[in-house]
Design a protein around this motif. Structure first.
Motif, PDB file in Angstrom:
ATOM      1  N   SER A  85       0.682  -1.155   0.030  1.00 25.67           N
ATOM      2  CA  SER A  85       0.196   0.005  -0.080  1.00 25.67           C
ATOM      3  C   SER A  85       0.879   1.157   0.014  1.00 25.67           C
ATOM      4  N   VAL A  87      -0.136   4.000   0.795  1.00 23.98           N
ATOM      5  CA  VAL A  87      -0.770   4.834   2.099  1.00 23.98           C
ATOM      6  C   VAL A  87      -0.085   4.348   3.473  1.00 23.98           C
ATOM      7  N   THR A 105      -3.683   0.514  -2.865  1.00 21.46           N
ATOM      8  CA  THR A 105      -3.997   0.558  -1.536  1.00 21.46           C
ATOM      9  C   THR A 105      -4.715  -0.713  -1.119  1.00 21.46           C
ATOM     10  N   GLU A 109      -8.676   1.741   2.512  1.00 20.39           N
ATOM     11  CA  GLU A 109      -7.871   3.216   2.721  1.00 20.39           C
ATOM     12  C   GLU A 109      -8.089   4.027   1.450  1.00 20.39           C
ATOM     13  N   LEU A 111      -6.716   7.199  -0.889  1.00 25.23           N
ATOM     14  CA  LEU A 111      -5.673   7.967  -1.319  1.00 25.23           C
ATOM     15  C   LEU A 111      -5.668   9.452  -0.803  1.00 25.23           C
TER      16      LEU A 111
END
Length: 111
Positions: A85, A87, A105, A109, A111
């Motif tokens: 991921s 993130v 992701t 999650e 962005l």
């Protein structure tokens, strides 16, 4: 997910998206619509043509966004960060990558 398999799937998806974008864009430039495959102009149905053109433009934009996502995924393969991921840095489950090989992701999650 094996990065070799992922790369193959992403390259195929990239090719399909590029062909789709080119085909729809070419048709739009030529004035071809779904209800008038040879082009033409129907003055009595101008609103429908305008609506269809707007939908085609939105479709092309969506396809371009997905193409950019696919290209980013190919870069992550090259960088050695594919499947992680962007993130949280956590591994993206193989099941998610099977469904969406360009996923950047985890499913929960943003962005």
């Amino acid at each position: 997910m094996d990065t070799r398999v992922a790369r193959e799937r992403l390259l195929e998806l990239q090719r399909e998206l590029q062909e789709t974008i080119e085909g729809v864009t070419s048709g739009m430039e030529a004035g071809v619509t779904a209800d008038s495959p040879n082009g033409g102009h129907d003055f009595g149905d101008e609103g429908a043509h305008e609506q269809q053109a707007a939908e085609q433009e939105a479709f092309v934009e969506s396809s371009r966004t997905r193409l950019a996502s696919v290209q980013d995924a190919l870069k992550r393969i090259e960088d050695g960060t594919y499947g992680v991921s962007v993130v949280s840095g956590k591994p993206i489950p193989d099941e998610r990558l099977e469904v969406r090989p360009d996923a950047a992701t985890l499913a929960d999650e943003e962005l």
